[in-house]
Scaffold this motif. Sequence first.
Motif, PDB file in Angstrom:
ATOM      1  N   THR A 134      -1.766  -4.984 -12.866  1.00  0.00           N
ATOM      2  CA  THR A 134      -0.331  -3.606 -12.720  1.00  0.00           C
ATOM      3  C   THR A 134      -1.421  -2.632 -12.595  1.00  0.00           C
ATOM      4  O   THR A 134      -2.701  -2.616 -13.531  1.00  0.00           O
ATOM      5  CB  THR A 134       0.672  -4.291 -13.902  1.00  0.00           C
ATOM      6  N   PRO A 135      -0.689  -1.833 -12.419  1.00  0.00           N
ATOM      7  CA  PRO A 135      -1.422   0.103 -12.998  1.00  0.00           C
ATOM      8  C   PRO A 135      -0.941  -0.152 -14.023  1.00  0.00           C
ATOM      9  O   PRO A 135      -0.053  -0.164 -14.944  1.00  0.00           O
ATOM     10  CB  PRO A 135      -0.422   0.394 -11.345  1.00  0.00           C
ATOM     11  N   SER A 136      -1.782   1.381 -14.166  1.00  0.00           N
ATOM     12  CA  SER A 136      -1.277   2.202 -15.451  1.00  0.00           C
ATOM     13  C   SER A 136       0.196   3.027 -15.588  1.00  0.00           C
ATOM     14  O   SER A 136       0.603   2.794 -14.808  1.00  0.00           O
ATOM     15  CB  SER A 136      -2.023   3.199 -16.046  1.00  0.00           C
ATOM     16  N   CYS A 172      -7.906  -0.728  -5.040  1.00  0.00           N
ATOM     17  CA  CYS A 172      -7.355  -1.345  -5.358  1.00  0.00           C
ATOM     18  C   CYS A 172      -7.685  -1.155  -7.031  1.00  0.00           C
ATOM     19  O   CYS A 172      -6.857  -1.664  -8.314  1.00  0.00           O
ATOM     20  CB  CYS A 172      -8.445  -2.522  -5.366  1.00  0.00           C
ATOM     21  N   ALA A 173      -8.563   0.077  -7.741  1.00  0.00           N
ATOM     22  CA  ALA A 173      -8.923   0.383  -8.740  1.00  0.00           C
ATOM     23  C   ALA A 173      -7.201   0.990  -9.309  1.00  0.00           C
ATOM     24  O   ALA A 173      -7.008   0.743  -9.919  1.00  0.00           O
ATOM     25  CB  ALA A 173      -9.772   0.941  -8.572  1.00  0.00           C
ATOM     26  N   VAL A 174      -6.874   1.553  -8.176  1.00  0.00           N
ATOM     27  CA  VAL A 174      -5.070   2.024  -8.830  1.00  0.00           C
ATOM     28  C   VAL A 174      -3.910   0.530  -9.625  1.00  0.00           C
ATOM     29  O   VAL A 174      -3.766   0.709 -10.102  1.00  0.00           O
ATOM     30  CB  VAL A 174      -4.795   3.279  -7.570  1.00  0.00           C
ATOM     31  N   ALA A 175      -4.410   0.250  -8.166  1.00  0.00           N
ATOM     32  CA  ALA A 175      -3.855  -1.614  -8.651  1.00  0.00           C
ATOM     33  C   ALA A 175      -3.784  -1.985  -9.899  1.00  0.00           C
ATOM     34  O   ALA A 175      -2.939  -2.193 -10.805  1.00  0.00           O
ATOM     35  CB  ALA A 175      -3.630  -2.628  -7.670  1.00  0.00           C
ATOM     36  N   VAL A 208       2.727   2.635  -6.375  1.00  0.00           N
ATOM     37  CA  VAL A 208       3.099   3.550  -5.174  1.00  0.00           C
ATOM     38  C   VAL A 208       1.851   4.136  -4.258  1.00  0.00           C
ATOM     39  O   VAL A 208       0.938   4.844  -5.063  1.00  0.00           O
ATOM     40  CB  VAL A 208       4.326   4.404  -5.310  1.00  0.00           C
ATOM     41  N   VAL A 209       1.918   4.051  -2.935  1.00  0.00           N
ATOM     42  CA  VAL A 209       1.695   4.098  -2.048  1.00  0.00           C
ATOM     43  C   VAL A 209       2.257   5.467  -0.643  1.00  0.00           C
ATOM     44  O   VAL A 209       3.369   4.778  -0.067  1.00  0.00           O
ATOM     45  CB  VAL A 209       0.576   3.490  -1.230  1.00  0.00           C
ATOM     46  N   GLU A 210       1.958   6.528  -0.242  1.00  0.00           N
ATOM     47  CA  GLU A 210       2.507   7.379   0.515  1.00  0.00           C
ATOM     48  C   GLU A 210       1.581   7.799   1.246  1.00  0.00           C
ATOM     49  O   GLU A 210       1.093   8.744   0.598  1.00  0.00           O
ATOM     50  CB  GLU A 210       4.112   8.383   0.065  1.00  0.00           C
ATOM     51  N   ASP A 211       1.984   8.330   2.374  1.00  0.00           N
ATOM     52  CA  ASP A 211       1.231   9.397   3.230  1.00  0.00           C
ATOM     53  C   ASP A 211       1.428  11.046   2.692  1.00  0.00           C
ATOM     54  O   ASP A 211       2.803  11.246   1.891  1.00  0.00           O
ATOM     55  CB  ASP A 211       2.187   9.634   4.429  1.00  0.00           C
ATOM     56  N   ALA A 212       1.116  12.389   2.533  1.00  0.00           N
ATOM     57  CA  ALA A 212       0.277  13.087   1.762  1.00  0.00           C
ATOM     58  C   ALA A 212       2.046  14.330   3.059  1.00  0.00           C
ATOM     59  O   ALA A 212       2.793  14.984   1.964  1.00  0.00           O
ATOM     60  CB  ALA A 212      -0.956  13.780   2.302  1.00  0.00           C
ATOM     61  N   LEU A 220      -0.216   0.540  13.632  1.00  0.00           N
ATOM     62  CA  LEU A 220      -0.893  -0.323  14.476  1.00  0.00           C
ATOM     63  C   LEU A 220      -1.707   0.185  16.019  1.00  0.00           C
ATOM     64  O   LEU A 220      -1.838  -0.586  16.864  1.00  0.00           O
ATOM     65  CB  LEU A 220      -0.755  -1.667  15.113  1.00  0.00           C
ATOM     66  N   ASP A 221      -1.917   1.346  15.790  1.00  0.00           N
ATOM     67  CA  ASP A 221      -2.692   2.058  16.606  1.00  0.00           C
ATOM     68  C   ASP A 221      -4.061   2.497  16.507  1.00  0.00           C
ATOM     69  O   ASP A 221      -4.671   2.859  15.191  1.00  0.00           O
ATOM     70  CB  ASP A 221      -1.720   3.615  16.827  1.00  0.00           C
ATOM     71  N   HIS A 222      -5.372   2.250  17.332  1.00  0.00           N
ATOM     72  CA  HIS A 222      -6.627   2.397  16.603  1.00  0.00           C
ATOM     73  C   HIS A 222      -7.419   3.908  16.502  1.00  0.00           C
ATOM     74  O   HIS A 222      -7.608   4.347  15.380  1.00  0.00           O
ATOM     75  CB  HIS A 222      -7.616   2.010  17.383  1.00  0.00           C
ATOM     76  N   GLY A 223      -6.221   5.185  16.782  1.00  0.00           N
ATOM     77  CA  GLY A 223      -6.396   6.560  17.235  1.00  0.00           C
ATOM     78  C   GLY A 223      -5.115   6.670  15.984  1.00  0.00           C
ATOM     79  O   GLY A 223      -6.134   7.988  15.574  1.00  0.00           O
ATOM     80  N   ALA A 224      -4.744   6.389  15.141  1.00  0.00           N
ATOM     81  CA  ALA A 224      -3.744   6.852  14.071  1.00  0.00           C
ATOM     82  C   ALA A 224      -4.505   7.146  12.922  1.00  0.00           C
ATOM     83  O   ALA A 224      -5.565   6.139  12.575  1.00  0.00           O
ATOM     84  CB  ALA A 224      -2.819   5.953  13.792  1.00  0.00           C
ATOM     85  N   ARG A 225      -4.470   8.619  12.430  1.00  0.00           N
ATOM     86  CA  ARG A 225      -4.756   8.913  11.276  1.00  0.00           C
ATOM     87  C   ARG A 225      -4.009   8.944   9.778  1.00  0.00           C
ATOM     88  O   ARG A 225      -3.086  10.263   9.964  1.00  0.00           O
ATOM     89  CB  ARG A 225      -5.870   9.580  11.014  1.00  0.00           C
ATOM     90  N   ARG A 226      -4.047   8.772   9.012  1.00  0.00           N
ATOM     91  CA  ARG A 226      -3.691   9.187   7.763  1.00  0.00           C
ATOM     92  C   ARG A 226      -4.238   9.581   7.051  1.00  0.00           C
ATOM     93  O   ARG A 226      -5.277   9.607   6.677  1.00  0.00           O
ATOM     94  CB  ARG A 226      -1.961   7.792   7.444  1.00  0.00           C
ATOM     95  N   THR A 227      -2.919  10.360   5.847  1.00  0.00           N
ATOM     96  CA  THR A 227      -3.919  10.759   4.508  1.00  0.00           C
ATOM     97  C   THR A 227      -2.961  10.104   3.471  1.00  0.00           C
ATOM     98  O   THR A 227      -1.711  10.349   2.564  1.00  0.00           O
ATOM     99  CB  THR A 227      -3.686  12.361   4.489  1.00  0.00           C
ATOM    100  N   PRO A 228      -3.385   9.108   2.239  1.00  0.00           N
ATOM    101  CA  PRO A 228      -2.645   8.139   1.930  1.00  0.00           C
ATOM    102  C   PRO A 228      -3.308   8.540   0.098  1.00  0.00           C
ATOM    103  O   PRO A 228      -4.470   8.890   0.315  1.00  0.00           O
ATOM    104  CB  PRO A 228      -3.827   6.715   1.731  1.00  0.00           C
ATOM    105  N   ILE A 229      -2.092   8.571   0.091  1.00  0.00           N
ATOM    106  CA  ILE A 229      -1.859   9.472  -1.466  1.00  0.00           C
ATOM    107  C   ILE A 229      -1.463   7.730  -2.723  1.00  0.00           C
ATOM    108  O   ILE A 229      -0.566   7.423  -2.609  1.00  0.00           O
ATOM    109  CB  ILE A 229      -1.375  10.298  -2.198  1.00  0.00           C
ATOM    110  N   ALA A 230      -1.934   7.530  -3.988  1.00  0.00           N
ATOM    111  CA  ALA A 230      -1.096   6.400  -4.159  1.00  0.00           C
ATOM    112  C   ALA A 230      -1.460   7.010  -5.644  1.00  0.00           C
ATOM    113  O   ALA A 230      -2.184   8.211  -6.728  1.00  0.00           O
ATOM    114  CB  ALA A 230      -2.259   5.284  -4.087  1.00  0.00           C
ATOM    115  N   ALA A 231      -0.623   6.334  -7.022  1.00  0.00           N
ATOM    116  CA  ALA A 231      -0.568   5.808  -7.895  1.00  0.00           C
ATOM    117  C   ALA A 231       0.277   4.875  -8.795  1.00  0.00           C
ATOM    118  O   ALA A 231       1.011   4.351  -8.086  1.00  0.00           O
ATOM    119  CB  ALA A 231       0.598   7.272  -8.303  1.00  0.00           C
ATOM    120  N   GLY A 232       0.030   4.940  -9.804  1.00  0.00           N
ATOM    121  CA  GLY A 232       0.860   3.861 -10.533  1.00  0.00           C
ATOM    122  C   GLY A 232       1.464   4.306 -11.118  1.00  0.00           C
ATOM    123  O   GLY A 232       2.836   2.962 -11.518  1.00  0.00           O
ATOM    124  N   THR A 233       2.477   4.837 -11.261  1.00  0.00           N
ATOM    125  CA  THR A 233       3.838   5.742 -11.220  1.00  0.00           C
ATOM    126  C   THR A 233       4.494   6.503 -10.817  1.00  0.00           C
ATOM    127  O   THR A 233       3.790   7.179  -9.283  1.00  0.00           O
ATOM    128  CB  THR A 233       4.109   5.928 -13.095  1.00  0.00           C
TER     129      THR A 233
END
Length: 249
Positions: A134-136, A172-175, A208-212, A220-233
């Motif tokens: 569980t996350p923090s 996974c460290a966030v998880a 929780v995880v979202e793109d910025a 499922l696009d090899h050229g796609a790039r994203r900016t993931p942000i994650a948090a325990g709450t």
Amino acid sequence: MTEDQLLAVLHDAASAAIEATMLSGDYAMVDQGRGQHAADVAADDAAVAVLVGAGLGVLSEESGRHHADRPVTAVLDPLDGSSNAARGLPWYATSVCAVDDEGPLAAVVVNQVSGTRYEAVRGGGARRDGEVITPSAVTELGDALVGLSGLPPGWLGWHQFRALGAVALDLCAVAEGRFDGYLDCSPSAHGPWDYLGGMLVCQEAGAVVEDAIGRDLVVLDHGARRTPIAAGTSALLAEALAARRTFPV
């Protein structure tokens, strides 16, 4: 195949990648532009063979798309953190996430140094070496220890940060609550293989995880790039997103 059978295939693919990485031990650069080492290629060959042989499609960082017509695609990073591996820094992993038409279905992330295994199944929770994680519960950025990728323009309000160099393991460290959050400070630099496995582990653990900037992270696009942000709450995620949006995404 059943969820248990699918997880077993993902674990087998990760094990094949890890064994190939160890047997290769070759971190000579074979594609400077892509940052691709010989060990990346060896690990990819081994993992893709397992996944394709089990009837899955594959989207791999190293070798692109295989069998795109199959209903389940395994999104693969055979050696996440290969620069760390090349320099003997003990934070690199294999990440594989099975995606169907409803999104991420199952994921396995294995720390290649410690052997620690994270796994998650949609709707089934997340585990580290078989134990539920569980996350923090931290809700404010000023109280948070966050993982970083990329260089921010300055302090964004966290209590402390670490920049370790492998997105799958950072998530996974966030998880599991070792990090309270994760901030990708690079400008749309990460492919789906970098984050999808860790993202499902986070989500099934309760993080929780979202793109910025709100883009769909499941691509499922090899050229796609994203900016993931994650948090325990959710509260911490809102602060982290606001901080990340203060400079270009």
